[in-house]
Motif scaffolding. Sequence first.
Motif, PDB file in Angstrom:
ATOM      1  N   ARG A  16       0.832  -1.213   0.000  1.00  0.00           N
ATOM      2  CA  ARG A  16       0.000   0.000   0.000  1.00  0.00           C
ATOM      3  C   ARG A  16       0.869   1.267   0.000  1.00  0.00           C
ATOM      4  O   ARG A  16       0.400   2.331  -0.367  1.00  0.00           O
ATOM      5  CB  ARG A  16      -0.903   0.014   1.232  1.00  0.00           C
ATOM      6  CG  ARG A  16      -2.004  -1.035   1.216  1.00  0.00           C
ATOM      7  CD  ARG A  16      -2.960  -0.796   2.382  1.00  0.00           C
ATOM      8  NE  ARG A  16      -4.073  -1.724   2.368  1.00  0.00           N
ATOM      9  CZ  ARG A  16      -4.084  -2.901   2.996  1.00  0.00           C
ATOM     10  NH1 ARG A  16      -3.008  -3.280   3.695  1.00  0.00           N
ATOM     11  NH2 ARG A  16      -5.138  -3.687   2.949  1.00  0.00           N
ATOM     12  N   GLU A  29       1.913   3.053   2.544  1.00  0.00           N
ATOM     13  CA  GLU A  29       1.312   4.021   3.446  1.00  0.00           C
ATOM     14  C   GLU A  29       2.321   4.506   4.496  1.00  0.00           C
ATOM     15  O   GLU A  29       3.270   3.800   4.842  1.00  0.00           O
ATOM     16  CB  GLU A  29       0.141   3.380   4.212  1.00  0.00           C
ATOM     17  CG  GLU A  29      -0.980   2.850   3.331  1.00  0.00           C
ATOM     18  CD  GLU A  29      -1.979   3.911   2.953  1.00  0.00           C
ATOM     19  OE1 GLU A  29      -1.605   5.108   2.905  1.00  0.00           O
ATOM     20  OE2 GLU A  29      -3.134   3.554   2.707  1.00  0.00           O
ATOM     21  N   ARG A  50       0.906  10.805  10.274  1.00  0.00           N
ATOM     22  CA  ARG A  50       0.046  11.405   9.241  1.00  0.00           C
ATOM     23  C   ARG A  50      -0.554  12.716   9.744  1.00  0.00           C
ATOM     24  O   ARG A  50      -0.643  13.698   8.996  1.00  0.00           O
ATOM     25  CB  ARG A  50      -1.049  10.426   8.832  1.00  0.00           C
ATOM     26  CG  ARG A  50      -0.536   9.162   8.149  1.00  0.00           C
ATOM     27  CD  ARG A  50      -1.645   8.431   7.408  1.00  0.00           C
ATOM     28  NE  ARG A  50      -2.752   8.069   8.277  1.00  0.00           N
ATOM     29  CZ  ARG A  50      -2.821   6.946   8.978  1.00  0.00           C
ATOM     30  NH1 ARG A  50      -1.828   6.065   8.932  1.00  0.00           N
ATOM     31  NH2 ARG A  50      -3.869   6.679   9.738  1.00  0.00           N
ATOM     32  N   GLU A  57      -1.937  14.411   3.846  1.00  0.00           N
ATOM     33  CA  GLU A  57      -1.869  13.296   4.786  1.00  0.00           C
ATOM     34  C   GLU A  57      -1.107  12.122   4.186  1.00  0.00           C
ATOM     35  O   GLU A  57      -0.325  11.454   4.871  1.00  0.00           O
ATOM     36  CB  GLU A  57      -3.276  12.850   5.181  1.00  0.00           C
ATOM     37  CG  GLU A  57      -3.289  11.662   6.136  1.00  0.00           C
ATOM     38  CD  GLU A  57      -4.694  11.193   6.481  1.00  0.00           C
ATOM     39  OE1 GLU A  57      -4.825  10.212   7.242  1.00  0.00           O
ATOM     40  OE2 GLU A  57      -5.665  11.803   5.971  1.00  0.00           O
ATOM     41  N   HIS A  58      -1.311  11.875   2.885  1.00  0.00           N
ATOM     42  CA  HIS A  58      -0.708  10.729   2.223  1.00  0.00           C
ATOM     43  C   HIS A  58       0.327  11.178   1.194  1.00  0.00           C
ATOM     44  O   HIS A  58       0.196  12.235   0.569  1.00  0.00           O
ATOM     45  CB  HIS A  58      -1.785   9.894   1.520  1.00  0.00           C
ATOM     46  CG  HIS A  58      -2.805   9.326   2.462  1.00  0.00           C
ATOM     47  ND1 HIS A  58      -2.545   8.277   3.289  1.00  0.00           N
ATOM     48  CD2 HIS A  58      -4.095   9.697   2.699  1.00  0.00           C
ATOM     49  CE1 HIS A  58      -3.631   7.986   4.006  1.00  0.00           C
ATOM     50  NE2 HIS A  58      -4.572   8.839   3.668  1.00  0.00           N
ATOM     51  N   LYS A  86       2.106   8.409  -4.536  1.00  0.00           N
ATOM     52  CA  LYS A  86       2.621   7.055  -4.735  1.00  0.00           C
ATOM     53  C   LYS A  86       2.938   6.862  -6.217  1.00  0.00           C
ATOM     54  O   LYS A  86       2.059   7.031  -7.072  1.00  0.00           O
ATOM     55  CB  LYS A  86       1.599   6.038  -4.242  1.00  0.00           C
ATOM     56  CG  LYS A  86       1.336   6.219  -2.750  1.00  0.00           C
ATOM     57  CD  LYS A  86       0.169   5.404  -2.246  1.00  0.00           C
ATOM     58  CE  LYS A  86      -0.074   5.693  -0.766  1.00  0.00           C
ATOM     59  NZ  LYS A  86      -1.202   4.908  -0.217  1.00  0.00           N
ATOM     60  N   SER A 146      -5.560   2.581  -1.913  1.00  0.00           N
ATOM     61  CA  SER A 146      -5.074   3.176  -0.672  1.00  0.00           C
ATOM     62  C   SER A 146      -5.156   4.693  -0.783  1.00  0.00           C
ATOM     63  O   SER A 146      -5.515   5.242  -1.832  1.00  0.00           O
ATOM     64  CB  SER A 146      -3.633   2.730  -0.407  1.00  0.00           C
ATOM     65  OG  SER A 146      -2.780   3.157  -1.462  1.00  0.00           O
ATOM     66  N   GLY A 147      -4.811   5.394   0.292  1.00  0.00           N
ATOM     67  CA  GLY A 147      -4.952   6.844   0.303  1.00  0.00           C
ATOM     68  C   GLY A 147      -3.926   7.560  -0.543  1.00  0.00           C
ATOM     69  O   GLY A 147      -2.825   7.060  -0.792  1.00  0.00           O
ATOM     70  N   GLY A 148      -4.287   8.754  -0.993  1.00  0.00           N
ATOM     71  CA  GLY A 148      -3.366   9.604  -1.724  1.00  0.00           C
ATOM     72  C   GLY A 148      -3.389   9.395  -3.219  1.00  0.00           C
ATOM     73  O   GLY A 148      -3.865   8.375  -3.724  1.00  0.00           O
TER      74      GLY A 148
END
Length: 385
Positions: free
Chosen positions: A66, A68, A75, A85-86, A89, A107-109
């Motif tokens: 992920r 993360e 974060r 926050e992220h 990637k 996943s986030g971002g």
Amino acid sequence: MTPEPPPTRPFVLISAAMSVDGHIDDTSPERLLLSCAEDFDRVDALRAECDAILVGAGTLRADDPRLEVRGAARREARVARGLPEHLLKVVLAGHGGLSAELRLWHSGGPKLVLAPDAAVPGLRAELGALAEVVGTGVELDPARALDALAARGVRRLMVEGGGAIQSLFLTAGLVDEIQLAVAPFFVGEAAAPRFAPAVGKPFPQDAAHRMTLLGAEPLGDMVVLRYAARRADASRVTAADLGWMRVAIDLSRQCPPSESAYSVGAVVVAADGTEIARGFSRESGDDKVHAEESALGKIDLADPRLRTATIYSTLEPCSVRASRPSPCAELIRSAGIGRVVLAWREPALFVADCQGVELLEQSGATVVETPTLAEEARAVNAHLV
């Protein structure tokens, strides 16, 4: 009009873990865990300090990460500093075949895929809105990849793997730092993946051009080695140099007025672009303090970043002092700073023949001048010159 310089490429940090015999995995279908709990936490902290994290498509397919920042507090601290926050990637892909089911996409971002131009249409069809896909030309070009990241505001990039991606950036001379965690065991498989395997191109960091050791830290049952890896032309003035010199000039304007001393600003900056300390002449009401002295006085001289740092000063560091035991050129040398950028040489007003540049160069430092900003720095002292 003078064109704006292109965005500065990101500081590139390779983070990897390997066995004593140099392997980053074994040949079994399960992922080999090389790191201890303390090292996993260190890596999470590293991620939290970066703007983007990058892996190759092979690592993405094999490990399904992920990528993360796992710690919620980290974060939250990013958000408090005004960062997303992220992380962004990033995946480097030589061709298609990236499943939309991989966990990274969900996943986030934001996600960015960089690939040769020929692979772009297929990847866009595979991923749709899950990721932005951008071409890097005929080949998977790491320099163009960094340019694409710079254009998106990335200042610090963490490269996590795999081995081919590590070699891609290293052989291109684009890596600033390596953090290598060594696990206390052997893999013992000749076919197992290695850290930075040979790819048919020479590594700039060879036996004649050794890297600079920044630190060696025991961590759990492992040791983390930190190396400054880039062999950049330290004598070249960059856009970042001009930006930091303008910061120093602004500092010089804060100096209390004097008819018997110059107004000077100084900033010490780490190789990754992080400011370490700043100062200006006569700071804190001390009529004798010089800008470089003020900045260096705020630093822990055991800080390993000083070995690859740059000090920016609006005026040539002094070579003689009547009011202090050591001139500023000697203070810089003692701090181990190997690169000095200045705006203008000291004229023969208070000192007949300042030898600051000569002393620094004799000690092995690289001294760079920024003539385009010299007039702006001199203007602060117009009443003297």
